[in-house]
Design a protein around this motif. Structure first.
Motif, short mmCIF file in Angstrom:
data_model
loop_
_atom_site.label_atom_id
_atom_site.label_comp_id
_atom_site.label_asym_id
_atom_site.label_seq_id
_atom_site.Cartn_x
_atom_site.Cartn_y
_atom_site.Cartn_z
N THR A 1 26.83 46.55 45.10
CA THR A 1 27.44 46.00 43.76
C THR A 1 26.78 44.71 43.66
O THR A 1 26.59 43.78 44.55
CB THR A 1 29.05 45.81 43.93
OG1 THR A 1 29.33 45.12 44.87
CG2 THR A 1 29.57 47.28 43.99
N GLU A 2 26.75 44.17 42.36
CA GLU A 2 26.26 42.80 42.01
C GLU A 2 27.11 41.87 42.39
O GLU A 2 26.90 40.68 42.76
CB GLU A 2 26.23 42.94 40.25
CG GLU A 2 24.84 43.70 39.85
CD GLU A 2 23.57 43.52 40.23
OE1 GLU A 2 23.46 42.48 40.88
OE2 GLU A 2 22.74 44.24 40.21
N SER A 3 28.62 42.12 42.27
CA SER A 3 29.37 41.05 42.81
C SER A 3 29.60 40.63 44.15
O SER A 3 29.50 39.72 44.36
CB SER A 3 30.88 41.56 42.30
OG SER A 3 30.94 41.60 40.87
N LYS B 1 26.27 38.97 44.90
CA LYS B 1 26.18 37.63 44.49
C LYS B 1 26.96 36.65 45.50
O LYS B 1 26.83 35.50 45.91
CB LYS B 1 26.71 37.36 43.13
CG LYS B 1 26.70 35.95 42.70
CD LYS B 1 25.52 35.21 42.40
CE LYS B 1 25.56 33.93 41.62
NZ LYS B 1 23.97 33.29 41.53
N ALA B 2 28.23 37.37 45.84
CA ALA B 2 29.23 36.50 46.89
C ALA B 2 28.52 36.21 48.05
O ALA B 2 28.68 35.39 48.75
CB ALA B 2 30.51 37.11 46.80
N THR C 1 21.02 38.91 43.19
CA THR C 1 21.31 40.32 42.40
C THR C 1 21.05 41.25 43.74
O THR C 1 20.48 41.13 44.63
CB THR C 1 20.58 40.53 41.24
OG1 THR C 1 19.09 40.67 41.67
CG2 THR C 1 20.62 39.19 40.21
N ASP D 1 35.04 47.98 44.96
CA ASP D 1 34.49 46.23 45.26
C ASP D 1 35.76 45.58 44.63
O ASP D 1 36.49 46.01 43.55
CB ASP D 1 33.26 46.29 44.16
CG ASP D 1 33.00 44.71 44.11
OD1 ASP D 1 33.78 44.06 43.31
OD2 ASP D 1 32.05 44.45 44.59
N TRP E 1 35.99 42.97 42.84
CA TRP E 1 35.67 42.55 41.52
C TRP E 1 35.54 43.43 40.66
O TRP E 1 35.96 43.27 39.45
CB TRP E 1 34.75 41.41 41.38
CG TRP E 1 34.89 40.43 42.43
CD1 TRP E 1 35.82 39.22 42.12
CD2 TRP E 1 34.39 40.15 43.80
NE1 TRP E 1 35.63 38.28 43.27
CE2 TRP E 1 34.82 38.95 44.26
CE3 TRP E 1 33.42 40.83 44.53
CZ2 TRP E 1 34.57 38.44 45.46
CZ3 TRP E 1 33.01 40.43 45.80
CH2 TRP E 1 33.73 39.16 46.29
N GLU E 2 34.67 44.58 41.02
CA GLU E 2 34.25 45.62 39.95
C GLU E 2 35.07 46.79 40.01
O GLU E 2 35.10 47.77 39.34
CB GLU E 2 32.89 45.92 40.54
CG GLU E 2 31.92 44.81 40.12
CD GLU E 2 30.56 45.17 40.46
OE1 GLU E 2 30.17 46.17 40.28
OE2 GLU E 2 29.71 44.01 40.59
N TYR F 1 37.12 39.60 51.86
CA TYR F 1 37.39 39.82 50.55
C TYR F 1 38.53 40.84 50.28
O TYR F 1 38.80 41.15 48.99
CB TYR F 1 36.10 40.35 49.80
CG TYR F 1 34.80 39.51 50.14
CD1 TYR F 1 34.74 38.23 49.13
CD2 TYR F 1 34.09 39.63 50.91
CE1 TYR F 1 33.69 37.44 49.42
CE2 TYR F 1 32.81 38.58 51.32
CZ TYR F 1 32.64 37.60 50.41
OH TYR F 1 31.73 36.62 50.49
#
Length: 324
Positions: free
Chosen positions: A126-128, A131-132, A137, A169, A171-172, A264
Motif C-alpha cells: 500500500t502507498e500509505s 510512505k510511513a 511510494t 492497511d 489508513w486505506e 501501526y
C-alpha cells in the motif's frame, strides 16, 4: 495419572495426531522472533541474550531463524548490534539458515561483509504504509530494491521479499487482491526467490487468504514461492494458516513466544506464536522438526529476560505447574 512428558522435558498434554486430507506432510517454520520480535521491544536486549536465544531456538529444531536486521541504528536501535551479533552465530551456520533483513544497498553490503547467505527486503502493498515506513511510494521503494536484490544474487545470496499490508492497511482499509498481486509480481521479477505475505495488522480471514493465494497462482506465482506471515490481532492467525496450508503453502513465519507486533496496529497481540503453530501442525500430523518442549522452555526463558509472561497460549499451558 501423571501428565505425559513433552519432548525436551516439559510436562503437559500433547496434541492427539489426527491428519487432515490435502495438507502438506512437512512445514518449514521461518522463525522471526530474534528480528521481528525483539525489534519491537521498548528495551534493548543485550547481545549475549540474543545470541543465546538464537542458539536455543536452533537446538529446539528450528532450521530457519531470522537473526537480525542491518538497518541504520537510528531507525531500529534495538538491532544496532547486528555487526556484533552475527559473528557470534558463525558456528550455527551448518545447523540452520540465518537470514537477515537489509533495507538498502548499504545494509546489504554490511550483511555480505559478515558472510550472510540469505537476505530479505521489506516492501509494502500500500502507498500509505510505503510512505510511513520507507518515505517512498510503492514504485519508488521497489525501484530502490532492484539493485539490492541484483547485488545479493550476484554475491550468491538467496533473497526473500517481505510484503506488508497484504490484507488490510490502517489508513486505506481492505487491500484489493489485484493490488497485492501486482507488487508480488514485481518482487518475483526482480529476483526474490520467496515472498512472505504479511497480514501486518492482523485483519485477514481464511477466505481472503484463499482468494489471494488463488490469484497469485493464476499469475504464475505458486505456493512453492510463498510464505505466510500472520498477526493474531483478531485471533485469526491459526485459521488463516490452515487456509494457506490447504492451498499448498509449506513455509509459515512465526515468532517464539508470540514476540513482536506492529506499531501501526495498537491492539495487535503480536506475531503468530511458534508454539501455537507447532501444536496445531503436530496435531495434524505435519512434520516440523521442532521439539515443542525445548521450544516452550526457550520462550519461557526469553519471557523471563524481558520481565513479562509470554503471550503464547501454548507456552502458558505447557509451563503451568500442577499444584498437586
Amino acid at each position: 495419572m501423571n501428565a505425559p512428558t513433552a519432548p525436551g522435558g516439559s510436562t503437559g498434554p500433547l496434541p492427539m495426531t489426527v491428519p487432515a486430507e490435502g495438507l502438506p506432510g512437512r512445514v518449514r517454520i521461518h522463525e522471526v522472533g530474534p528480528r521481528d520480535g525483539l525489534q519491537n521491544e521498548q528495551a534493548t536486549v543485550p547481545v549475549e541474550v540474543k545470541a543465546e536465544f538464537i542458539l536455543r531456538l536452533v537446538e529446539a529444531g528450528l532450521d530457519t531463524v531470522e537473526a537480525t536486521s542491518f538497518v541504520h541504528p537510528r531507525w531500529v536501535p534495538q538491532l544496532a548490534d547486528a555487526e556484533e551479533l552475527y559473528p557470534r552465530l558463525s558456528g550455527l551456520g551448518a545447523r540452520a539458515r540465518l537470514p537477515v533483513l537489509v533495507p538498502n544497498s548499504r545494509g546489504l553490503e554490511r550483511a555480505l561483509a559478515l558472510d550472510a547467505h540469505e537476505v530479505a527486503v521489506f516492501a509494502s502493498a500500500t502507498e500509505s504504509f510505503a510512505k510511513a515506513n520507507l518515505n517512498r511510494t510503492v514504485d519508488e521503494a521497489l525501484t530502490m530494491f532492484e539493485p539490492v536484490v541484483s547485488r545479493a544474487r550476484e554475491a550468491g545470496a538467496k533473497v526473500r521479499g517481505y510484503l506488508s499490508m497484504c490484507f488490510g492497511d490502517p489508513w486505506e482499509g481492505a487491500v484489493p487482491v489485484e493490488q497485492v498481486v501486482r507488487v508480488c509480481r514485481r518482487l518475483v521479477d526482480m529476483g526474490c526467490g520467496e515472498l512472505s505475505l504479511g497480514d501486518t495488522i492482523g485483519v485477514a480471514t481464511p477466505g481472503h487468504v484463499a482468494a489471494l493465494l488463488t490469484a497469485l497462482a493464476a499469475e504464475g506465482i505458486g505456493a512453492d514461492r510463498v510464505a505466510v506471515h500472520f498477526h493474531d490481532t483478531y485471533g485469526q492467525a491459526l485459521a488463516n494458516t490452515f487456509a494457506a496450508l490447504q492451498h499448498g503453502v509449506t513455509t509459515v513465519d512465526a515468532s517464539a513466544g508470540g514476540l513482536g507486533g506492529c506499531p501501526y496496529a495498537k491492539s495487535a497481540t503480536g506475531n503468530l506464536a511458534t508454539e501455537d503453530l507447532v501444536w496445531m501442525l503436530h496435531g495434524l500430523g505435519i512434520e516440523t522438526g521442532v521439539d515443542l518442549g525445548r521450544l516452550t522452555a526457550t520462550s519461557g526463558w526469553m519471557a523471563e529476560q524481558l520481565g513479562r509472561p509470554s503471550p503464547s497460549r501454548t507456552v502458558r499451558a505447557l509451563s503451568h505447574k500442577d499444584p498437586s
